[in-house]
Design a protein around this motif. Structure first.
Motif, PDB file in Angstrom:
ATOM      1  N   ARG A   1       0.807  -1.229   0.000  1.00 14.68           N
ATOM      2  CA  ARG A   1       0.000   0.000   0.000  1.00 14.68           C
ATOM      3  C   ARG A   1       0.837   1.275   0.000  1.00 14.68           C
ATOM      4  N   THR A   2       2.025   1.224   0.575  1.00 11.94           N
ATOM      5  CA  THR A   2       2.869   2.418   0.614  1.00 11.94           C
ATOM      6  C   THR A   2       3.866   2.482  -0.534  1.00 11.94           C
ATOM      7  N   GLY A   3       4.007   1.365  -1.246  1.00 14.84           N
ATOM      8  CA  GLY A   3       4.925   1.354  -2.388  1.00 14.84           C
ATOM      9  C   GLY A   3       6.394   1.282  -2.000  1.00 14.84           C
ATOM     10  N   VAL A   4       6.675   0.701  -0.836  1.00 16.23           N
ATOM     11  CA  VAL A   4       8.057   0.511  -0.413  1.00 16.23           C
ATOM     12  C   VAL A   4       8.279  -0.967  -0.137  1.00 16.23           C
ATOM     13  N   SER A   5       9.532  -1.334   0.023  1.00 15.58           N
ATOM     14  CA  SER A   5       9.824  -2.743   0.297  1.00 15.58           C
ATOM     15  C   SER A   5       9.531  -3.076   1.756  1.00 15.58           C
ATOM     16  N   ARG A   6       9.325  -4.355   2.011  1.00 17.05           N
ATOM     17  CA  ARG A   6       9.148  -4.805   3.402  1.00 17.05           C
ATOM     18  C   ARG A   6      10.395  -4.473   4.218  1.00 17.05           C
ATOM     19  N   GLN A   7      11.553  -4.595   3.594  1.00 19.68           N
ATOM     20  CA  GLN A   7      12.795  -4.296   4.312  1.00 19.68           C
ATOM     21  C   GLN A   7      12.817  -2.841   4.783  1.00 19.68           C
TER      22      GLN A   7
ATOM     23  N   GLU B   1      12.577   0.683   9.480  1.00 18.46           N
ATOM     24  CA  GLU B   1      11.961   1.805  10.195  1.00 18.46           C
ATOM     25  C   GLU B   1      11.349   1.396  11.532  1.00 18.46           C
ATOM     26  N   PHE B   2      10.674   0.248  11.567  1.00 21.44           N
ATOM     27  CA  PHE B   2       9.906  -0.131  12.756  1.00 21.44           C
ATOM     28  C   PHE B   2      10.466  -1.346  13.503  1.00 21.44           C
ATOM     29  N   GLY B   3      11.436  -2.003  12.934  1.00 21.41           N
ATOM     30  CA  GLY B   3      11.997  -3.193  13.573  1.00 21.41           C
ATOM     31  C   GLY B   3      11.254  -4.453  13.184  1.00 21.41           C
ATOM     32  N   ASP B   4      10.012  -4.547  13.578  1.00 24.06           N
ATOM     33  CA  ASP B   4       9.177  -5.699  13.244  1.00 24.06           C
ATOM     34  C   ASP B   4       7.714  -5.289  13.409  1.00 24.06           C
ATOM     35  N   ARG B   5       6.831  -6.253  13.261  1.00 22.49           N
ATOM     36  CA  ARG B   5       5.394  -5.980  13.360  1.00 22.49           C
ATOM     37  C   ARG B   5       5.027  -5.420  14.738  1.00 22.49           C
TER      38      ARG B   5
ATOM     39  N   GLY C   1       6.991  -3.674  16.668  1.00 20.01           N
ATOM     40  CA  GLY C   1       7.486  -2.292  16.688  1.00 20.01           C
ATOM     41  C   GLY C   1       6.540  -1.350  15.974  1.00 20.01           C
ATOM     42  N   LEU C   2       5.990  -1.808  14.863  1.00 21.24           N
ATOM     43  CA  LEU C   2       4.992  -1.025  14.140  1.00 21.24           C
ATOM     44  C   LEU C   2       3.748  -0.828  14.996  1.00 21.24           C
ATOM     45  N   ALA C   3       3.289  -1.908  15.628  1.00 21.28           N
ATOM     46  CA  ALA C   3       2.102  -1.816  16.487  1.00 21.28           C
ATOM     47  C   ALA C   3       2.355  -0.862  17.649  1.00 21.28           C
ATOM     48  N   ALA C   4       3.528  -0.919  18.237  1.00 18.65           N
ATOM     49  CA  ALA C   4       3.864  -0.025  19.349  1.00 18.65           C
ATOM     50  C   ALA C   4       3.859   1.430  18.889  1.00 18.65           C
ATOM     51  N   ALA C   5       4.429   1.695  17.715  1.00 17.85           N
ATOM     52  CA  ALA C   5       4.433   3.062  17.183  1.00 17.85           C
ATOM     53  C   ALA C   5       3.008   3.548  16.937  1.00 17.85           C
ATOM     54  N   LEU C   6       2.162   2.664  16.445  1.00 17.72           N
ATOM     55  CA  LEU C   6       0.771   3.029  16.191  1.00 17.72           C
ATOM     56  C   LEU C   6       0.032   3.319  17.494  1.00 17.72           C
ATOM     57  N   VAL C   7       0.211   2.479  18.493  1.00 19.34           N
ATOM     58  CA  VAL C   7      -0.455   2.689  19.782  1.00 19.34           C
ATOM     59  C   VAL C   7       0.021   3.994  20.417  1.00 19.34           C
ATOM     60  N   LEU C   8       1.314   4.261  20.369  1.00 24.95           N
ATOM     61  CA  LEU C   8       1.825   5.521  20.925  1.00 24.95           C
ATOM     62  C   LEU C   8       1.242   6.724  20.203  1.00 24.95           C
ATOM     63  N   ARG C   9       1.168   6.646  18.895  1.00 25.99           N
ATOM     64  CA  ARG C   9       0.631   7.755  18.110  1.00 25.99           C
ATOM     65  C   ARG C   9      -0.839   7.999  18.433  1.00 25.99           C
TER      66      ARG C   9
END
Length: 189
Positions: A40-46, A51-55, A57-65
């Motif tokens: 959806r963002t047009g970037v690689s999974r890497q 950026e987020f470390g893993d899933r 890390g992404l969830a933590a960033a989302l919850v904090l936001r």
């Protein structure tokens, strides 16, 4: 120096876009998927993993936001009123309305196990942060009030707001008004 600033802005923009899409996915009932977000963002999974470390890390960033935005909304509602009862009624109303319209906020406040907690268990850290912001509002706007009463009023308002979310007792307006009344009685204003 300017090159680094441009790279930082691009990274911040990507992070914002990823978190926007992740929130829409979760609110719509989906789950966080790194491959789907990359598509959806047009970037690689890497790139996402970098950026987020893993899933998680992404969830933590989302919850904090989401938590920061939720608390900022409550604080803005408090700041819009001079009278403590009206301020806490406005903040409770804003919180309950946001929770009713945003599945992720509701799940976080209700302690839904499906929502990753980066703070510990359940909604307690969010409630504590809301109480802290409410107490800060009272200390700034009414320095004449007793500190113990301020802490009790702000903590009670935060807990009652979550209580009304979990076990609604009628329209949001009624719950908000009741919470404002409780704050006024505790503070004797």
């Amino acid at each position: 120096m300017q090159r680094r600033s441009m790279a930082r802005r691009a990274r911040d923009d990507l992070r914002t876009e990823v978190l926007d899409i992740a929130e829409r996915l979760v609110v719509a009932g989906g789950r966080l998927s790194m491959p789907e977000l990359a598509r959806r963002t047009g970037v690689s999974r890497q790139t996402l993993y970098s950026e987020f470390g893993d899933r998680d890390g992404l969830a933590a960033a989302l919850v904090l936001r989401v938590t920061d935005r939720f608390l900022d909304g409550m604080e803005a509602a408090l700041a819009g009123e001079r009278d403590p009862a009206a301020a806490f009624a406005a903040a409770a109303g804003a919180a309950l309305t946001e929770a009713a319209t945003n599945r992720l906020v509701e799940a976080m406040l209700a302690g839904d196990a499906a929502v990753p907690s980066v703070f510990g268990s359940g909604a307690e850290p969010i409630v504590a942060a809301a109480a802290e912001r409410g107490a800060g509002y009272l200390r700034r706007s009414r320095p004449d009030l007793d500190d113990a009463d301020i802490d009790l009023a702000a903590g009670t308002a935060a807990r009652l707001t979550v209580s009304h979310l979990v076990l609604p007792r009628g329209p949001v307006e009624n719950a908000a008004r009741e919470i404002g009344t409780v704050v006024a009685r505790i503070l004797r204003v």
